[in-house]
Design a protein around this motif. Structure first.
Motif, PDB file in Angstrom:
ATOM      1  N   LEU A  23      14.221   0.855 -49.978  1.00  0.00           N
ATOM      2  CA  LEU A  23      14.668  -0.470 -50.423  1.00  0.00           C
ATOM      3  C   LEU A  23      16.011  -0.776 -49.782  1.00  0.00           C
ATOM      4  O   LEU A  23      16.906   0.080 -49.739  1.00  0.00           O
ATOM      5  CB  LEU A  23      14.795  -0.496 -51.941  1.00  0.00           C
TER       6      LEU A  23
ATOM      7  N   PRO B 224      16.352  -7.740 -52.819  1.00  0.00           N
ATOM      8  CA  PRO B 224      15.932  -6.467 -52.268  1.00  0.00           C
ATOM      9  C   PRO B 224      14.739  -6.647 -51.320  1.00  0.00           C
ATOM     10  O   PRO B 224      13.936  -7.565 -51.512  1.00  0.00           O
ATOM     11  CB  PRO B 224      15.524  -5.669 -53.510  1.00  0.00           C
TER      12      PRO B 224
ATOM     13  N   LEU C 152       6.617 -10.731 -62.289  1.00  0.00           N
ATOM     14  CA  LEU C 152       7.776 -11.136 -63.081  1.00  0.00           C
ATOM     15  C   LEU C 152       9.076 -10.545 -62.527  1.00  0.00           C
ATOM     16  O   LEU C 152       9.970 -10.170 -63.294  1.00  0.00           O
ATOM     17  CB  LEU C 152       7.583 -10.769 -64.554  1.00  0.00           C
TER      18      LEU C 152
ATOM     19  N   CYS D  97      10.316  -7.852 -61.038  1.00  0.00           N
ATOM     20  CA  CYS D  97      10.871  -6.503 -60.933  1.00  0.00           C
ATOM     21  C   CYS D  97      10.898  -6.112 -59.450  1.00  0.00           C
ATOM     22  O   CYS D  97      10.329  -6.794 -58.610  1.00  0.00           O
ATOM     23  CB  CYS D  97      10.023  -5.504 -61.724  1.00  0.00           C
ATOM     24  N   THR D  98      11.561  -4.997 -59.145  1.00  0.00           N
ATOM     25  CA  THR D  98      11.634  -4.564 -57.763  1.00  0.00           C
ATOM     26  C   THR D  98      10.574  -3.492 -57.518  1.00  0.00           C
ATOM     27  O   THR D  98      10.505  -2.504 -58.247  1.00  0.00           O
ATOM     28  CB  THR D  98      13.037  -4.026 -57.450  1.00  0.00           C
ATOM     29  N   VAL D  99       9.755  -3.699 -56.485  1.00  0.00           N
ATOM     30  CA  VAL D  99       8.644  -2.788 -56.199  1.00  0.00           C
ATOM     31  C   VAL D  99       9.146  -1.560 -55.444  1.00  0.00           C
ATOM     32  O   VAL D  99      10.298  -1.511 -55.012  1.00  0.00           O
ATOM     33  CB  VAL D  99       7.551  -3.497 -55.367  1.00  0.00           C
ATOM     34  N   GLU D 100       8.285  -0.564 -55.312  1.00  0.00           N
ATOM     35  CA  GLU D 100       8.642   0.605 -54.513  1.00  0.00           C
ATOM     36  C   GLU D 100       7.388   1.127 -53.815  1.00  0.00           C
ATOM     37  O   GLU D 100       6.269   0.759 -54.176  1.00  0.00           O
ATOM     38  CB  GLU D 100       9.239   1.699 -55.397  1.00  0.00           C
TER      39      GLU D 100
ATOM     40  N   TRP E  36       3.983  -0.383 -55.323  1.00  0.00           N
ATOM     41  CA  TRP E  36       3.734  -0.361 -56.764  1.00  0.00           C
ATOM     42  C   TRP E  36       4.928  -0.930 -57.502  1.00  0.00           C
ATOM     43  O   TRP E  36       6.067  -0.758 -57.082  1.00  0.00           O
ATOM     44  CB  TRP E  36       3.510   1.096 -57.167  1.00  0.00           C
TER      45      TRP E  36
ATOM     46  N   ALA F  65       6.780  -0.810 -61.198  1.00  0.00           N
ATOM     47  CA  ALA F  65       6.796   0.013 -62.416  1.00  0.00           C
ATOM     48  C   ALA F  65       6.695  -0.816 -63.694  1.00  0.00           C
ATOM     49  O   ALA F  65       6.259  -0.320 -64.723  1.00  0.00           O
ATOM     50  CB  ALA F  65       8.075   0.856 -62.460  1.00  0.00           C
TER      51      ALA F  65
ATOM     52  N   PHE G 225      16.266  -4.693 -65.448  1.00  0.00           N
ATOM     53  CA  PHE G 225      14.909  -5.175 -65.160  1.00  0.00           C
ATOM     54  C   PHE G 225      14.301  -5.906 -66.354  1.00  0.00           C
ATOM     55  O   PHE G 225      13.540  -6.849 -66.182  1.00  0.00           O
ATOM     56  CB  PHE G 225      14.030  -4.028 -64.675  1.00  0.00           C
TER      57      PHE G 225
ATOM     58  N   LYS H 122      15.496  -9.293 -65.952  1.00  0.00           N
ATOM     59  CA  LYS H 122      14.778  -9.986 -64.879  1.00  0.00           C
ATOM     60  C   LYS H 122      13.443 -10.516 -65.388  1.00  0.00           C
ATOM     61  O   LYS H 122      13.102 -11.687 -65.207  1.00  0.00           O
ATOM     62  CB  LYS H 122      14.511  -9.012 -63.717  1.00  0.00           C
TER      63      LYS H 122
ATOM     64  N   PRO I  58      21.000  -3.272 -58.457  1.00  0.00           N
ATOM     65  CA  PRO I  58      20.195  -4.471 -58.203  1.00  0.00           C
ATOM     66  C   PRO I  58      19.274  -4.335 -56.991  1.00  0.00           C
ATOM     67  O   PRO I  58      18.346  -5.119 -56.832  1.00  0.00           O
ATOM     68  CB  PRO I  58      21.253  -5.553 -57.958  1.00  0.00           C
ATOM     69  N   PHE I  59      19.515  -3.337 -56.137  1.00  0.00           N
ATOM     70  CA  PHE I  59      18.660  -3.193 -54.964  1.00  0.00           C
ATOM     71  C   PHE I  59      17.846  -1.904 -54.999  1.00  0.00           C
ATOM     72  O   PHE I  59      17.316  -1.450 -54.000  1.00  0.00           O
ATOM     73  CB  PHE I  59      19.495  -3.312 -53.689  1.00  0.00           C
ATOM     74  N   GLY I  60      17.761  -1.306 -56.184  1.00  0.00           N
ATOM     75  CA  GLY I  60      16.916  -0.131 -56.358  1.00  0.00           C
ATOM     76  C   GLY I  60      15.596  -0.531 -57.002  1.00  0.00           C
ATOM     77  O   GLY I  60      15.448  -1.663 -57.468  1.00  0.00           O
ATOM     78  N   PRO I  61      14.625   0.387 -57.032  1.00  0.00           N
ATOM     79  CA  PRO I  61      13.330   0.059 -57.639  1.00  0.00           C
ATOM     80  C   PRO I  61      13.419   0.031 -59.161  1.00  0.00           C
ATOM     81  O   PRO I  61      14.316   0.634 -59.743  1.00  0.00           O
ATOM     82  CB  PRO I  61      12.429   1.214 -57.180  1.00  0.00           C
ATOM     83  N   ALA I  62      12.461  -0.662 -59.773  1.00  0.00           N
ATOM     84  CA  ALA I  62      12.365  -0.618 -61.237  1.00  0.00           C
ATOM     85  C   ALA I  62      12.034   0.813 -61.634  1.00  0.00           C
ATOM     86  O   ALA I  62      11.167   1.439 -61.029  1.00  0.00           O
ATOM     87  CB  ALA I  62      11.278  -1.570 -61.713  1.00  0.00           C
ATOM     88  N   PRO I  63      12.738   1.384 -62.619  1.00  0.00           N
ATOM     89  CA  PRO I  63      12.497   2.791 -62.957  1.00  0.00           C
ATOM     90  C   PRO I  63      11.100   3.015 -63.539  1.00  0.00           C
ATOM     91  O   PRO I  63      10.556   2.145 -64.222  1.00  0.00           O
ATOM     92  CB  PRO I  63      13.573   3.094 -64.000  1.00  0.00           C
ATOM     93  N   GLN I  64      10.529   4.190 -63.242  1.00  0.00           N
ATOM     94  CA  GLN I  64       9.202   4.511 -63.765  1.00  0.00           C
ATOM     95  C   GLN I  64       9.265   4.638 -65.282  1.00  0.00           C
ATOM     96  O   GLN I  64      10.271   5.055 -65.833  1.00  0.00           O
ATOM     97  CB  GLN I  64       8.712   5.819 -63.160  1.00  0.00           C
ATOM     98  N   GLY I  65       8.169   4.254 -65.935  1.00  0.00           N
ATOM     99  CA  GLY I  65       8.109   4.354 -67.394  1.00  0.00           C
ATOM    100  C   GLY I  65       8.958   3.314 -68.099  1.00  0.00           C
ATOM    101  O   GLY I  65       9.263   3.452 -69.277  1.00  0.00           O
ATOM    102  N   ILE I  66       9.342   2.263 -67.385  1.00  0.00           N
ATOM    103  CA  ILE I  66      10.181   1.221 -67.980  1.00  0.00           C
ATOM    104  C   ILE I  66       9.407   0.485 -69.069  1.00  0.00           C
ATOM    105  O   ILE I  66       8.223   0.195 -68.926  1.00  0.00           O
ATOM    106  CB  ILE I  66      10.671   0.235 -66.893  1.00  0.00           C
TER     107      ILE I  66
END
Lengths: 156, 356
Positions: free
Chosen positions: A73, A80, A101, A103-106, A115, A117, B151, B154, B266-274
């Motif tokens: 990212l 991002p 909605l 969120c930021t993908v990875e 994907w 999260a 997130f 967001k 703000p430029f990282g991925p949404a954390p898993q299990g959020i």
């Protein structure tokens, strides 16, 4: 002028007219006052449009340092962006904000997919939404290699 | 003149402000006698709100509402400030409890048909307050500026954005710009510590004045009325329950301190299990399993509209169930409420155990 007559009793027409006129002027003035107080407050809470220009191109380092089957990212303007190197070594880049909605993908190396999260949205490596709630594909970005350096830019 | 200082002061006040009225009021106020826990839930919610006000004011002494400093200031509160960990944990736990007791209070009012004429407006002010409390939760969630809250904000604000016509404008209003940034943090802070407390205080006052004016409702089963004095009998019972609640909050804060998580990137991925707080889980689960399009309507719009319509219907229950005022509550409404409650509980549990 029945209204004026009732209030002023014995006073004939012209005076009642004046009362009505003054009432109208006062009412209009009060209305103007209320609007001129509320309007700036209403406008104040809505922020001005972002003036910062959208990023044209971002360099993210040498291609050789980017492992196969991985994603990264980066900051692209004030959004991002996701750069993916496929298992075959090809580069792809997309805006990283999920179309569902926001969120930021990875990149998920275990699935070979992009994907999100938050609500389990999935995109393939062309950015197409393939599973879960996202309604649209991820907007693609352009990847160029210049002297072995990866350059991400908006498509022309 | 007596030499007892308390008597002297009371006499001085009485002479000027006629305290006899108040004493008479205290003597004559009574509450219907039903030994059920449901009668205490409104009071517990009020007590928790007061805890929120006190702990919130304390947190304000150290908290800094900027992108650069917010996370660090909360870290400072919980690690350096004497009893900071306790104040912050109680604020978070009490927020969660408050929503829970407000929801239980609402359902008990629903199933006992207390919303019936003449208490329609009390029902509505209660619902508005529950909405305000959820908005309190949503705005307060962002303040530590951690990954989860970033997130969550967001997603929550993006939902506003999908509303037709006005959505985009209102999303920018709530975010304070196009994106969730430090500007959003400042704005959420403003909502959380100024606008919402002011609105809630007004509504709590109206709600209580109406309860005072009309007295507590009695169940539909026309049993002969027995009453208990409000002062001191009922008040003492209230206080007893409040002390238990306070003890519970302290215990939970000690053994399960509220986590701070990782600072938002703000430029990282949404954390898993959020996932959001428990009271938003049912909506979260619907958003997660709703396809992109359903009956050729945007799934998100459908979810938004669905919950909106449900909210309107829930607000109008006192008018949909007119028979309740004549002692004949609608069985359809009762069953609908029960189904709604069960579905929400199932969705909440499903969200907790749903793993990809």
């Amino acid at each position: 002028m029945s209204n004026g007559d009732r209030i002023t009793g014995d006073v004939p027409g012209p005076r009642a007219d004046r009362r009505g006129f003054l009432g109208a002027v006062l009412g209009t003035g009060m209305f103007g006052l209320v609007v001129s107080v509320l309007y700036p407050m209403w406008r104040f809470v809505f922020p001005p449009r972002d003036v910062r220009a959208a990023e044209e191109a971002v360099g993210i380092g040498p291609a050789d340092d980017f492992p196969f089957n991985s994603g990264k990212l980066i900051q692209f303007g004030n959004e991002p962006a996701l750069v993916v190197r496929t298992a075959e070594g090809e580069f792809r880049a997309f805006l990283g904000t999920c179309t569902h909605l926001a969120c930021t993908v990875e990149y998920r190396p275990d699935l070979g997919l992009i994907w999100c999260a938050c609500h389990d949205g999935q995109f393939d490596l062309t950015g197409k939404n393939i599973q879960g709630p996202p309604p649209r594909p991820l907007p693609p970005l352009e990847v160029q290699l210049r002297d072995g350096e990866i350059l991400v830019s908006r498509p022309k | 003149m007596s030499l007892n200082p308390l008597k002297y002061v009371m006499g001085w006040l009485d002479e000027r402000y006629r305290l006899e009225d108040l004493r008479e009021f205290a003597r004559s106020k009574s509450v219907p006698m039903h030994h059920t826990i449901w009668y205490y839930l409104g009071g517990i919610t009020l007590f928790l709100f007061l805890i929120q006000v006190v702990t919130g004011i304390l947190l304000l002494m150290y908290y800094r509402p900027t992108e650069a400093a917010a996370y660090e200031s909360v870290q400072y509160i919980i690690s350096e400030v004497p009893f900071g960990w306790l104040v912050r944990s109680i604020h978070s736990w009490s927020a969660s409890f408050l929503i829970a007791t407000a929801i239980i209070h609402m359902f008990s009012v629903f199933f006992k048909k207390t919303y019936r004429k003449p208490r329609e407006f009390t029902w509505i002010t209660g619902l508005v307050m529950l909405g305000l409390f959820m908005f309190f939760g949503f705005t307060g969630y962002l303040l530590p500026w951690n990954q989860l809250s970033f997130f969550a904000t967001k997603v929550g604000t993006e939902l506003v954005g999908i509303l037709p016509v006005v959505g985009d404008t209102f999303m920018r209003m709530i975010r304070g710009g196009e994106h969730v940034t430090g500007g959003t943090l400042t704005r959420m802070f403003g909502f959380h510590v100024a606008i919402l407390p002011a609105l809630t205080t007004i509504l709590v006052t109206i709600h209580l004045l109406m309860v005072q004016r009309q007295g507590m409702s009695e169940p539909l089963t026309g049993r002969p009325r027995r009453a208990m004095p409000f002062f001191p009998n009922f008040v003492l019972r209230d206080i007893m329950v409040w002390v238990i609640v306070l003890g519970l909050l302290g215990t939970l804060s000690l053994y399960f301190p509220w986590e701070l998580g990782l600072k938002a990137d703000p430029f990282g991925p949404a954390p898993q299990g959020i996932e959001p707080e428990w009271y938003f889980l049912f909506m979260f689960q619907v958003l997660r399993v709703m396809p992109a399009e359903f009956l050729s309507i945007d799934g998100r719009v459908l979810v938004f509209m669905g919950f909106g319509l449900l909210g309107v219907a829930w607000t109008l229950v006192p008018w949909l169930d007119r028979g309740a005022a004549r002692g004949r509550p609608s069985r359809v409404i009762n069953w609908a409420g029960l189904v709604l409650l069960v579905v929400v509980i199932i969705l909440t549990i499903w969200a907790k155990f749903y793993h990809h």
